[in-house]
Design a protein around this motif. Structure first.
Motif: not given
Length: 158
Positions: A40-44, A106-111, A138-144
């Motif tokens: 997913p993209k970070e915004w997602e 909160i800061e998000n990063k993919v993988g 996170a590698d998935a939106c649900a996990g984030a």
């Protein structure tokens, strides 16, 4: 014995409305193609977190949130306008305003995505003022979304 070389190429595209990653590997013995779901993209990730946090019964009563997209791509004029208006590189993706005047971020990063130099500097400056930022990988939106809800529940119970 001859050396064999392999050429690998990767591209992202949409198939049946879904983002996918296509990896093509060409060797002396043939070609292989592997198609997998794209990360997913970070915004997602952030959008999934916002939906989950706003669905919490405590939202609006014990906490509020605000999101940022300071890393959005902008042309030179839009970049100048954003900077002049106070947009700050490295700012956290989500700000969580808790009762009692507390701020959490909160800061998000993919993988395994890395913080940019601007993020490293901004997060350190905020930490010096007593504002910690939680990095959610996170590698998935649900996990984030689950992780964001866990964090906020923990902050509410402190």
């Amino acid at each position: 014995m001859a050396k064999t070389t392999a050429k690998t190429s990767t591209q992202m595209t949409r198939m049946n409305g879904k983002r996918v990653r296509i990896v093509t590997r060409v060797t002396a013995t043939g070609t292989s193609v592997k198609v997998t779901d794209a990360a997913p993209k970070e915004w997602e990730l952030q959008a999934a977190q916002v939906r989950a946090l706003r669905a919490m019964p405590e939202y609006g009563k014990q906490f509020l949130l605000a999101g940022d997209q300071n890393s959005a791509k902008r042309g030179p004029r839009a970049q100048m306008e954003a900077t002049a208006a106070g947009m700050t590189p490295g700012e956290a993706d989500l700000r969580i305003y808790l009762a009692g005047g507390q701020l959490r971020m909160i800061e998000n990063k993919v993988g395994k995505g890395r913080l940019s130099p601007a993020q490293v500097g901004r997060h350190a400056a905020l930490a010096r003022l007593g504002h910690a930022i939680e990095v959610v990988r996170a590698d998935a939106c649900a996990g984030a979304a689950v992780r964001a809800v866990e964090l906020v529940r923990g902050w509410l119970n402190q």
